[in-house]
Design a protein around this motif. Sequence first.
Motif, PDB file in Angstrom:
ATOM      1  N   ALA A   1     -14.360  20.425  29.857  1.00 60.41           N
ATOM      2  CA  ALA A   1     -15.795  20.598  30.086  1.00 60.41           C
ATOM      3  C   ALA A   1     -15.995  21.447  31.331  1.00 60.41           C
ATOM      4  O   ALA A   1     -15.445  21.151  32.398  1.00 60.41           O
ATOM      5  N   TYR A   2     -16.785  22.512  31.205  1.00 64.65           N
ATOM      6  CA  TYR A   2     -17.110  23.358  32.342  1.00 64.65           C
ATOM      7  C   TYR A   2     -18.117  22.645  33.244  1.00 64.65           C
ATOM      8  O   TYR A   2     -19.134  22.137  32.762  1.00 64.65           O
TER       9      TYR A   2
ATOM     10  N   SER B   1     -19.520  21.984  27.313  1.00 63.99           N
ATOM     11  CA  SER B   1     -18.534  20.997  26.878  1.00 63.99           C
ATOM     12  C   SER B   1     -18.500  20.953  25.356  1.00 63.99           C
ATOM     13  O   SER B   1     -19.470  21.371  24.684  1.00 63.99           O
ATOM     14  N   PRO B   2     -17.394  20.463  24.774  1.00 68.41           N
ATOM     15  CA  PRO B   2     -17.316  20.379  23.310  1.00 68.41           C
ATOM     16  C   PRO B   2     -18.386  19.440  22.752  1.00 68.41           C
ATOM     17  O   PRO B   2     -18.666  18.390  23.319  1.00 68.41           O
ATOM     18  N   ALA B   3     -18.964  19.837  21.621  1.00 63.99           N
ATOM     19  CA  ALA B   3     -19.963  19.000  20.957  1.00 63.99           C
ATOM     20  C   ALA B   3     -19.407  18.375  19.684  1.00 63.99           C
ATOM     21  O   ALA B   3     -20.136  17.711  18.954  1.00 63.99           O
TER      22      ALA B   3
ATOM     23  N   VAL C   1     -20.528  23.962  20.954  1.00 67.97           N
ATOM     24  CA  VAL C   1     -20.607  23.753  22.397  1.00 67.97           C
ATOM     25  C   VAL C   1     -21.997  23.242  22.738  1.00 67.97           C
ATOM     26  O   VAL C   1     -22.992  23.676  22.155  1.00 67.97           O
ATOM     27  N   ARG C   2     -22.076  22.301  23.656  1.00 68.88           N
ATOM     28  CA  ARG C   2     -23.366  21.913  24.220  1.00 68.88           C
ATOM     29  C   ARG C   2     -23.358  22.318  25.680  1.00 68.88           C
ATOM     30  O   ARG C   2     -22.314  22.295  26.348  1.00 68.88           O
ATOM     31  N   TYR C   3     -24.523  22.740  26.180  1.00 65.93           N
ATOM     32  CA  TYR C   3     -24.583  23.158  27.575  1.00 65.93           C
ATOM     33  C   TYR C   3     -25.992  22.944  28.103  1.00 65.93           C
ATOM     34  O   TYR C   3     -26.965  22.863  27.332  1.00 65.93           O
ATOM     35  N   ASP C   4     -26.081  22.856  29.416  1.00 64.36           N
ATOM     36  CA  ASP C   4     -27.367  22.748  30.102  1.00 64.36           C
ATOM     37  C   ASP C   4     -27.651  24.055  30.811  1.00 64.36           C
ATOM     38  O   ASP C   4     -26.785  24.614  31.499  1.00 64.36           O
TER      39      ASP C   4
ATOM     40  N   HIS D   1     -32.324  22.231  30.799  1.00 63.01           N
ATOM     41  CA  HIS D   1     -32.598  21.979  29.392  1.00 63.01           C
ATOM     42  C   HIS D   1     -31.289  22.044  28.612  1.00 63.01           C
ATOM     43  O   HIS D   1     -30.442  22.906  28.868  1.00 63.01           O
ATOM     44  N   GLU D   2     -31.128  21.125  27.659  1.00 64.01           N
ATOM     45  CA  GLU D   2     -29.899  21.065  26.873  1.00 64.01           C
ATOM     46  C   GLU D   2     -29.996  22.013  25.681  1.00 64.01           C
ATOM     47  O   GLU D   2     -31.023  22.117  25.013  1.00 64.01           O
ATOM     48  N   HIS D   3     -28.864  22.691  25.412  1.00 67.16           N
ATOM     49  CA  HIS D   3     -28.806  23.636  24.302  1.00 67.16           C
ATOM     50  C   HIS D   3     -27.509  23.425  23.537  1.00 67.16           C
ATOM     51  O   HIS D   3     -26.575  22.771  24.021  1.00 67.16           O
ATOM     52  N   GLY D   4     -27.430  24.022  22.343  1.00 65.73           N
ATOM     53  CA  GLY D   4     -26.226  23.925  21.527  1.00 65.73           C
ATOM     54  C   GLY D   4     -25.926  25.244  20.850  1.00 65.73           C
ATOM     55  O   GLY D   4     -26.788  26.121  20.752  1.00 65.73           O
TER      56      GLY D   4
END
Length: 279
Positions: free
Chosen positions: A47-48, A94-96, A66-69, A73-76
């Motif tokens: 996870a970055y 990070s991996p989703a 991938v999910r990221y902020d 705000h959270e995005h995918g």
Amino acid sequence: MPRDCRPPPAPVLYVSCVAADQPEVSAWRPSVPGVVEVFHARFTEYAYPMHVHDAWTLLIVDDGAVRYDLDRHEHGTPRDTVSLLPPHVPHNGSPATPHGFRKRVLYLDGSRLSHDLIGPAVDRPDLRDPQLREGVGRLHRALASPGDELAAESGLVLVGERLRDHLRHRDPEPPRPDLARRLRELLDEHLTDGLTLTAAAALLHAHPAHLVRAFSAAYGIAPHRYLTSRRVGRARRLLLDGLTPGEVAVASGFYDQAHLTRHFKKLVGVTPGRYRNGA
């Protein structure tokens, strides 16, 4: 070395190639203006943390998600999405999915996307656009193939234009038909020594993206494909004249014999050597 691990094309900045359940990364700096770095990676658990980049981050995911902020705000990033993360804006990743993700990333400098687009990119970083997704994939393939710099440059200007259209919510400018003929004449003049899209745009006083779209609309083929097919035609004649494939590659404008062979076999159906020997 696992079967699915291949070294990236030269010049390589760094490579890590380990067991199948470990991260795999490859990165290089291509000779195409505007691209700071190409980065391919597979991660299962890593996870970055929150971080920033100086360049624009253009991301596609080939497997997993991938999910990221970004900006709290959270995005995918599902596989049909192109994600564009602006410079200087913190984000993580990070991996989703349980098996992680495989991604391809381009880092682009400000010559392709200006700073006034940072705000719109923060508001809408994930773009559902199959045509854009396909274009980014083609661009990665061209960047990984030495000798295909014109294809990569053409792909980059079209991807950049489509990204700008998304962020500015505008329709593309219609192509100018007169540019197609003039660009074809330039390509014919530079059959062996080559011509960059940037140089052609300067000579014709047109935006590179307008050149590519005008040419493709007029002739049904992209400029780099036109140039490659003309070079293969020249190669066929030289092979029948008795030159070796190595000599033909140089005389036809290809990067090297491998570059000639790749495109020759694609267009003719056999390798230059078999064509020359009549096999």
